[in-house]
Design a protein around this motif. Structure first.
Motif, PDB file in Angstrom:
ATOM      1  N   ARG A 186       0.795  -1.231   0.000  1.00 17.65           N
ATOM      2  CA  ARG A 186       0.000   0.000   0.000  1.00 17.65           C
ATOM      3  C   ARG A 186       0.827   1.281   0.000  1.00 17.65           C
ATOM      4  N   ARG A 192      -0.616  -4.525   3.648  1.00 22.32           N
ATOM      5  CA  ARG A 192      -1.740  -5.014   4.442  1.00 22.32           C
ATOM      6  C   ARG A 192      -1.333  -6.209   5.307  1.00 22.32           C
ATOM      7  N   PHE A 223      -3.782  -3.545   9.203  1.00 22.83           N
ATOM      8  CA  PHE A 223      -3.128  -3.211   7.943  1.00 22.83           C
ATOM      9  C   PHE A 223      -2.282  -1.947   8.081  1.00 22.83           C
ATOM     10  N   SER A 267      -1.109   1.251   6.018  1.00 23.66           N
ATOM     11  CA  SER A 267      -1.704   1.935   4.866  1.00 23.66           C
ATOM     12  C   SER A 267      -0.767   2.894   4.151  1.00 23.66           C
ATOM     13  N   ASN A 315      -4.420   0.940   9.848  1.00 26.62           N
ATOM     14  CA  ASN A 315      -5.849   0.805  10.122  1.00 26.62           C
ATOM     15  C   ASN A 315      -6.140   0.654  11.606  1.00 26.62           C
TER      16      ASN A 315
END
Length: 773
Positions: free
Chosen positions: A21, A38, A67, A69, A90
């Motif tokens: 990501r 992730r 996760f 990000s 997250n």
């Protein structure tokens, strides 16, 4: 267009177990980069020293419970000469790592939802954006400011290199420019979520969006160019060192390289979502995608993958399956598609796609300018085009409409699927892109959709009033040339500091920790004005003779030059409070009495204590609203300044600091020097109370308000007091100094260093600049 080498694969790195990501080039080691995924990890990759053109994992970082990000690099400092790595996740947290240990050095907590974007600035400043609709400014492990104003997730943030300007892009389709914690400008133009921002220079930046466009903006607000080529959401941008060319990645499985304003190369990847990209110092491009693989592309022939590896990458790409709704593949009608003989005709631009019929299969090919050939980029799945009486089946899905669009006379019609919940303009744009048609048709196609679906497209500064007082001999609050209240010190221009040598070696200006008050008063004029206005007041607001007499005694007792005056009574204080709610066009002499009265310990305790204090604060803030009367705004500000003279007033104003300073800051735009002096004094009093206190968020607000006020304030006395406020805030506080540097305070105030009339402005400014070196 100048010729450039085409980028080709350097290597593929299967380093993560899930989507990659975020990627970012590191300062150290040279040529390395960091990736986050992730799979909840971050990894540092260093180039192999052997003839192998790949990268080796040097370091793995874990600290998030969900996760990861986003990632950014915090520049090297004396404490961390190799720089730091910041990751957002997250789990709502930001973890900050060094390059030599797998666990975070510290974790920044404060966001209430996923942290999806990070950017670092000078002096260790970190800017974060979150799904909680806010951006936050962090420094030395503390949240210094929260930037509030977006109405949806903040997907992108960036710090401009100078002047303390910050940018945020949001799912609310807007970009906001922030200075010293305040939104200075909102940029509109994107028609869907803003997904990434990339800084070009001090004055320009790029943005990309789910609306498939990239925009180039000036910080002054103008959009100077819009770039189209992507056919689906654009997730990531990075700018080459020449500050002109750039790259982009998105949901259409592509990395696109932009040279001189045009898409010069399109590289397809065998993964649907190409989430992120960065550019290494040697010009190589790193991308992370939904298949968990990091790929590095290069234009340097000596770093390109072997012929075998390049062929393996092309083979992998050709085996991909493509959902025709996501690529720029046009609409599919099997009987209209040409056979492979169509590939004998060269393409007309890099990245152009063609669909070829091979028996009952549909294959997608992309033209490569550098190779001079069509490369297979996958098999297209779905192509049914059967209609029913109500809904329309197209590509295996139901639509409200499938239109036949005839563009070329005598040529095959093109199918345009549409649902009433879709945006007609974005649908039209995608249709033109997918069919390699001119964007000049955009309005025509969009209006065709709107007309045929009976759809529709959904689509304040107030000037300050003049001074209400006229007449030279009349009572005009604040009209005295004496803005005193500091005693014999630099604020009054007194001659106590006559030695120039002493001025140069001793800082007589800050920190200033004793409260600054507005003492000047002409009791007889105030009472005369009160009685005059009472005479013409509406009947329901008229004060009785007893009340007037009581207010006069109160004024004399708080202004008494000797202690023989009786102390103010509770009854007098209550009458003052009641009278302060007079109509706003006549209340100013009552406010002037209150301004003088709150300096008295008994009045200070009565009006500023507990519940009464909150009522007083709210009443004064109401009088300070931007559309209010300048005399009331000024007297309310002076009353707040004088509240600092007592223990209860200080406690009240410190408790209400955020609200009070926010409202006061709005008055910097009112063109009135007495208001500006009062505003500057209020900030100075707050700075004095906060000196040697560890409340960094409060100091950040003082810096922010003072910095913003200096942009509009012209009066030299107001400027001087704001400089003293800044100096008091940063004195003996390294973190506050770092924040002031990151906000660009030094460059903002440097123009005052040469002011010699009054000399205290220049002298104070020079001392402050020295403090911030």
């Amino acid at each position: 267009m100048a010729s450039f080498n085409s980028y080709k694969l350097r290597c593929s790195i299967p380093g993560h177990e899930m989507d990659v990501r975020g990627v970012a080039a590191t300062v150290f080691p040279e040529g390395a980069f960091v990736s986050v995924s992730r799979d909840r990890t971050g990894r540092v990759w260093v180039p192999n020293s052997s003839s192998d053109k790949g990268f080796t994992e040097m370091h793995s970082m874990s600290g998030h419970s969900n996760f990861v990000s986003c990632v950014c690099i915090i520049a090297p400092s004396e404490t961390y000469p190799r720089g730091l790595v910041a990751t957002g996740g997250n789990d709502n947290n930001i973890c900050v790592f060094s390059l030599d240990r797998p666990q975070p050095l510290f974790t920044l907590k404060g966001h209430k939802n996923t942290v999806c974007t990070l950017s670092s600035g000078k002096f260790g400043t970190l800017l974060s954006g979150s799904w909680d609709t806010t951006a936050k400014v962090w420094l030395n492990e503390k949240c210094m400011m929260t930037l509030q104003g977006h109405t949806a997730a903040v997907w992108a943030v960036a710090i401009l290199p100078e002047q303390g300007l910050m940018l945020s892009g949001s799912a609310d389709k807007t970009i906001k420019l922030w200075k010293a914690g305040r939104c200075e400008k909102t940029f509109t133009g994107h028609e869907d979520c803003v997904r990434d921002l990339a800084v070009i220079s001090n004055t320009e930046f790029f943005s990309c969006s789910n609306d498939t466009s990239i925009r180039r903006w000036l910080v002054t607000g103008e959009c100077v160019q819009v770039y189209y080529s992507h056919t689906n959401f654009i997730y990531s941008l990075a700018v080459f060192p020449n500050s002109q060319d750039f790259i982009s990645t998105g949901e259409d499985r592509s990395l696109r390289i932009w040279r001189q304003g045009e898409c010069s190369q399109t590289i397809r990847l065998p993964a649907q979502s190409v989430w992120c990209c960065c550019i290494l110092p040697n010009g190589d491009i790193v991308v992370g995608a939904s298949d968990g693989i990091i790929r590095v592309f290069t234009e340097a022939e000596d770093r390109m993958a072997s012929a075998e590896d390049l062929q393996a990458f092309e083979d992998e790409l050709s085996k991909a399956t493509i959902d025709p709704k996501t690529g720029d593949l046009g609409d599919i009608k099997l009987e209209d598609l040409p056979g492979k003989e169509h590939l004998n005709e060269p393409g007309n631009r890099d990245g152009q796609t063609r669909l070829i019929k091979d028996g009952q299969k549909v294959e997608a090919y992309q033209w490569s300018v550098s190779d001079g050939r069509w490369m297979k980029i996958g098999d297209v799945v779905g192509g049914s085009n059967q209609q029913t009486s109500k809904s329309v089946m197209y590509e295996g899905k139901e639509y409200d409409y499938v239109f036949s669009i005839d563009v070329n006379e005598g040529g095959p019609s093109m199918k345009l699927p549409y649902n009433v919940t879709d945006d007609p303009w974005l649908t039209a744009h995608n249709f033109l892109q997918k069919n390699d048609l001119s964007p000049m048709f955009l309005d025509q196609v969009a209006n065709f959709i709107i007309e045929n679906t009976k759809g529709h497209v959904v689509g304040p500064a107030q000037p300050a009033g003049g001074d209400p007082f006229t007449g030279g001999a009349r009572y005009i609050p604040g009209s005295s040339s004496d803005t005193a209240g500091f005693g014999a010190d630099p604020f009054t221009g007194g001659g106590a500091y006559s030695s120039a040598a002493l001025r140069q070696t001793t800082n007589i200006y800050f920190p200033k920790t004793d409260g600054v008050t507005f003492e000047q008063a002409n009791s007889s004029q105030i009472i005369a004005k009160l009685k005059e206005l009472n005479g013409g007041a509406p009947q329901e607001h008229k004060l009785s003779e007893e009340v007037l007499e009581s207010l006069e005694r109160l004024l004399l007792s708080v202004c008494g030059l000797n202690s023989s005056e009786p102390a103010p009574t509770i009854q007098q204080i209550n009458l003052l409070w009641k009278a302060s709610h007079w109509p706003e066009d006549i209340v100013f002499p009552v406010l002037d009495i209150m301004r003088l009265a709150v300096r008295h310990p008994q009045v200070n305790e009565s009006l500023c204590g507990d519940a009464e204090g909150v009522q007083l604060c709210n009443h004064l803030l109401n009088l300070m609203r931007p559309e209010g009367r300048p005399a009331n705004q000024m007297l309310a500000l002076r009353t707040l300044c004088n509240c600092f003279s007592g223990r209860h007033g200080r406690a009240l104003l410190m408790a209400q600091r955020e609200t009070v300073l926010s409202r006061a800051a709005d008055l910097a735009t009112v063109c009135n020097k007495n208001i500006h002096i009062a505003l500057a004094t209020l900030v100075l009093n707050y700075a004095g109370c906060l000196h040697l206190q560890p409340d960094l968020e409060a100091k950040a607000q003082c810096l922010s308000v003072a910095s913003r006020a200096l942009e509009t304030v012209q009066d030299k006395e107001a400027v001087f007091r704001l400089l003293v406020a800044l100096g008091t805030t940063v004195a003996s506080d390294q973190t506050a100094q770092d924040l002031a540097r990151s906000l660009g305070v030094s460059s903002q105030i440097s123009k005052y260093s040469s002011v010699s009339d009054p000399s205290k402005v220049g002298e104070c400014c020079q001392l402050l600049l020295k403090e911030l070196q």
